[in-house]
Design a protein around this motif. Sequence first.
Motif, PDB file in Angstrom:
ATOM      1  N   ILE A   2      18.476   5.693  -2.041  1.00  0.00           N
ATOM      2  CA  ILE A   2      17.010   4.768  -2.888  1.00  0.00           C
ATOM      3  C   ILE A   2      17.815   3.083  -3.094  1.00  0.00           C
ATOM      4  CG2 ILE A   2      16.062   4.412  -5.170  1.00  0.00           C
ATOM      5  CD1 ILE A   2      16.570   7.153  -5.642  1.00  0.00           C
ATOM      6  N   ARG A   3      16.905   2.204  -2.589  1.00  0.00           N
ATOM      7  CA  ARG A   3      17.181   1.448  -2.937  1.00  0.00           C
ATOM      8  C   ARG A   3      15.522   0.110  -2.825  1.00  0.00           C
ATOM      9  NH1 ARG A   3      14.109  -0.707   1.400  1.00  0.00           N
ATOM     10  NH2 ARG A   3      15.026   0.902   4.018  1.00  0.00           N
ATOM     11  N   THR A   4      15.891  -0.982  -3.048  1.00  0.00           N
ATOM     12  CA  THR A   4      15.095  -2.050  -2.883  1.00  0.00           C
ATOM     13  C   THR A   4      14.214  -1.855  -1.957  1.00  0.00           C
ATOM     14  OG1 THR A   4      16.257  -2.910  -5.058  1.00  0.00           O
ATOM     15  CG2 THR A   4      14.141  -4.295  -4.524  1.00  0.00           C
ATOM     16  N   ALA A   5      12.679  -1.614  -1.764  1.00  0.00           N
ATOM     17  CA  ALA A   5      12.420  -2.167  -0.780  1.00  0.00           C
ATOM     18  C   ALA A   5      12.052  -2.975  -0.603  1.00  0.00           C
ATOM     19  CB  ALA A   5      10.420  -1.350  -0.982  1.00  0.00           C
ATOM     20  N   THR A   6      11.651  -3.744   0.638  1.00  0.00           N
ATOM     21  CA  THR A   6      11.375  -4.844   1.022  1.00  0.00           C
ATOM     22  C   THR A   6       9.891  -5.285   2.207  1.00  0.00           C
ATOM     23  OG1 THR A   6      12.257  -4.407   3.291  1.00  0.00           O
ATOM     24  CG2 THR A   6      14.160  -5.408   1.112  1.00  0.00           C
ATOM     25  N   LEU A   7       9.711  -6.144   2.323  1.00  0.00           N
ATOM     26  CA  LEU A   7       8.907  -6.539   3.240  1.00  0.00           C
ATOM     27  C   LEU A   7       8.369  -5.308   4.532  1.00  0.00           C
ATOM     28  CD1 LEU A   7       6.419  -8.727   3.159  1.00  0.00           C
ATOM     29  CD2 LEU A   7       7.632 -10.362   4.508  1.00  0.00           C
ATOM     30  N   GLU A   8       9.255  -5.105   5.234  1.00  0.00           N
ATOM     31  CA  GLU A   8       9.359  -4.170   6.389  1.00  0.00           C
ATOM     32  C   GLU A   8       9.276  -3.451   6.067  1.00  0.00           C
ATOM     33  OE1 GLU A   8      12.513  -6.343   6.112  1.00  0.00           O
ATOM     34  OE2 GLU A   8      11.396  -7.975   6.526  1.00  0.00           O
ATOM     35  N   ASP A   9       8.935  -2.367   4.430  1.00  0.00           N
ATOM     36  CA  ASP A   9       9.011  -1.173   4.338  1.00  0.00           C
ATOM     37  C   ASP A   9       7.391  -0.781   3.916  1.00  0.00           C
ATOM     38  OD1 ASP A   9      11.210   0.151   4.421  1.00  0.00           O
ATOM     39  OD2 ASP A   9      11.743  -1.561   1.953  1.00  0.00           O
ATOM     40  N   ILE A  10       6.363  -2.309   4.005  1.00  0.00           N
ATOM     41  CA  ILE A  10       5.313  -2.122   3.542  1.00  0.00           C
ATOM     42  C   ILE A  10       4.568  -0.933   3.736  1.00  0.00           C
ATOM     43  CG2 ILE A  10       3.507  -3.057   2.164  1.00  0.00           C
ATOM     44  CD1 ILE A  10       5.597  -3.392   0.450  1.00  0.00           C
ATOM     45  N   SER A  11       4.267  -1.240   5.168  1.00  0.00           N
ATOM     46  CA  SER A  11       2.763  -0.513   5.972  1.00  0.00           C
ATOM     47  C   SER A  11       3.616   1.322   5.724  1.00  0.00           C
ATOM     48  CB  SER A  11       3.206  -1.089   7.556  1.00  0.00           C
ATOM     49  OG  SER A  11       2.947  -1.895   7.137  1.00  0.00           O
ATOM     50  N   GLN A  12       5.216   1.386   5.872  1.00  0.00           N
ATOM     51  CA  GLN A  12       4.994   2.694   5.464  1.00  0.00           C
ATOM     52  C   GLN A  12       4.930   3.338   4.233  1.00  0.00           C
ATOM     53  OE1 GLN A  12       5.671   4.904   7.812  1.00  0.00           O
ATOM     54  NE2 GLN A  12       6.129   6.715   6.140  1.00  0.00           N
ATOM     55  N   ILE A  13       5.330   2.293   3.556  1.00  0.00           N
ATOM     56  CA  ILE A  13       4.476   2.594   2.093  1.00  0.00           C
ATOM     57  C   ILE A  13       3.156   2.774   2.210  1.00  0.00           C
ATOM     58  CG2 ILE A  13       4.370   1.556  -0.469  1.00  0.00           C
ATOM     59  CD1 ILE A  13       7.245   0.701  -0.449  1.00  0.00           C
ATOM     60  N   CYS A  14       2.637   1.492   2.999  1.00  0.00           N
ATOM     61  CA  CYS A  14       1.340   2.254   2.583  1.00  0.00           C
ATOM     62  C   CYS A  14       0.067   3.149   2.940  1.00  0.00           C
ATOM     63  CB  CYS A  14       0.684   0.833   3.452  1.00  0.00           C
ATOM     64  SG  CYS A  14       0.451  -0.895   1.870  1.00  0.00           S
ATOM     65  N   LEU A  15       1.361   3.872   4.334  1.00  0.00           N
ATOM     66  CA  LEU A  15       0.716   4.762   4.923  1.00  0.00           C
ATOM     67  C   LEU A  15       0.300   6.283   3.688  1.00  0.00           C
ATOM     68  CD1 LEU A  15       2.273   4.885   9.027  1.00  0.00           C
ATOM     69  CD2 LEU A  15      -0.366   4.958   7.793  1.00  0.00           C
ATOM     70  N   ILE A  16       2.038   6.130   3.521  1.00  0.00           N
ATOM     71  CA  ILE A  16       2.301   7.178   2.580  1.00  0.00           C
ATOM     72  C   ILE A  16       1.349   7.194   1.334  1.00  0.00           C
ATOM     73  CG2 ILE A  16       3.834   8.240   0.208  1.00  0.00           C
ATOM     74  CD1 ILE A  16       6.250   6.862   2.560  1.00  0.00           C
ATOM     75  N   GLU A  17       1.102   5.969   0.704  1.00  0.00           N
ATOM     76  CA  GLU A  17      -0.138   5.253  -0.729  1.00  0.00           C
ATOM     77  C   GLU A  17      -1.465   6.463  -0.340  1.00  0.00           C
ATOM     78  OE1 GLU A  17       0.532   3.913  -3.129  1.00  0.00           O
ATOM     79  OE2 GLU A  17      -1.300   4.175  -4.226  1.00  0.00           O
ATOM     80  N   SER A  18      -1.566   5.629   1.180  1.00  0.00           N
ATOM     81  CA  SER A  18      -3.098   6.158   1.397  1.00  0.00           C
ATOM     82  C   SER A  18      -3.327   7.837   1.471  1.00  0.00           C
ATOM     83  CB  SER A  18      -3.713   5.401   2.498  1.00  0.00           C
ATOM     84  OG  SER A  18      -3.490   5.877   3.427  1.00  0.00           O
ATOM     85  N   GLU A  19      -2.284   7.833   1.641  1.00  0.00           N
ATOM     86  CA  GLU A  19      -2.200   9.721   2.119  1.00  0.00           C
ATOM     87  C   GLU A  19      -2.411  10.606   0.734  1.00  0.00           C
ATOM     88  OE1 GLU A  19       1.005  11.572   4.822  1.00  0.00           O
ATOM     89  OE2 GLU A  19       1.737  12.029   2.811  1.00  0.00           O
ATOM     90  N   CYS A  20      -1.240  10.335  -0.095  1.00  0.00           N
ATOM     91  CA  CYS A  20      -1.583  10.451  -1.638  1.00  0.00           C
ATOM     92  C   CYS A  20      -2.615  10.435  -2.556  1.00  0.00           C
ATOM     93  CB  CYS A  20      -0.027  10.149  -1.889  1.00  0.00           C
ATOM     94  SG  CYS A  20       1.462  10.202  -1.465  1.00  0.00           S
ATOM     95  N   PHE A  21      -2.915   8.937  -2.605  1.00  0.00           N
ATOM     96  CA  PHE A  21      -3.951   8.220  -3.582  1.00  0.00           C
ATOM     97  C   PHE A  21      -5.704   8.206  -2.809  1.00  0.00           C
ATOM     98  CE2 PHE A  21      -0.305   7.531  -5.107  1.00  0.00           C
ATOM     99  CZ  PHE A  21       0.082   7.937  -6.475  1.00  0.00           C
ATOM    100  N   GLY A  22      -5.625   8.454  -1.471  1.00  0.00           N
ATOM    101  CA  GLY A  22      -7.198   8.143  -1.641  1.00  0.00           C
ATOM    102  C   GLY A  22      -8.069   7.250  -1.478  1.00  0.00           C
ATOM    103  N   GLU A  23      -8.969   7.068  -2.259  1.00  0.00           N
ATOM    104  CA  GLU A  23     -10.037   6.430  -3.547  1.00  0.00           C
ATOM    105  C   GLU A  23      -8.977   5.173  -3.842  1.00  0.00           C
ATOM    106  OE1 GLU A  23     -13.750   7.064  -4.528  1.00  0.00           O
ATOM    107  OE2 GLU A  23     -13.107   8.034  -5.920  1.00  0.00           O
TER     108      GLU A  23
END
Length: 147
Positions: A2-23
């Motif tokens: 576990i580490r502090t996320a950075t700008l480079e991580d945001i695209s991957q995080i957004c993919l997980i986010e939409s998979e998890c939370f939809g609208e």
Amino acid sequence: MIRTATLEDISQICLIESECFGEDAWNRQNFLAVLASDISKLFGYEKDKEIIGYAVVTVIFDEAHLDNLAVSLENRKKGIGRQLVSYILRYLKDIEIHKITLEVRKSNTAAINLYKSLGFAIEGVRKNYYKNQEDAYIMWRYDGKKP
Ligand SMILES: CC(C)(COP(=O)(O)OP(=O)(O)OC[C@H]1O[C@@H](n2cnc3c(N)ncnc32)[C@H](O)[C@@H]1OP(=O)(O)O)[C@@H](O)C(=O)NCCC(=O)NCCS
């Protein structure tokens, strides 16, 4: 890890986010705002050089708010959510923040069980909190005695 996320991580995080939370998913701007914020932290769980889970916490005065938590679908039920929340609880202890709250869908048994197992308790309800009008439970966790 576990580490502090950075700008480079945001695209991957957004993919997980939409998979998890939809609208209800946060967009890229929401995560960029967290990176730019002095009071919020974005922690990522990295495995094989890829982010597979993350959590966002904000500290205001003497209270923390867990703003976001998600683990990618294929990595659920392996203890990653528990590790992320535990990491945040340790981080808060280190900076001497002893209260944390969050909202969770009434129907989200997985998350509610996870939070309860880490010492959170349901203390209230926010009616029609989500876009589909579902209610949220308000949960709190106190380090030591409830004030
Ligand atoms: C909630 C979430 C983060 C849990 O992550 P996870 O890595 O799968 O959880 P863990 O493996 O660490 O499980 C920890 C505990 O949570 C509970 N839990 C997790 N998944 C569960 C499920 N499907 N059903 C019931 N309880 C569950 C259990 O108490 C579990 O402990 P146990 O393994 O000893 O039984 C994940 O399900 C998720 O990303 N959900 C979608 C996004 C979301 O709902 N986020 C929370 C918003 S408030």
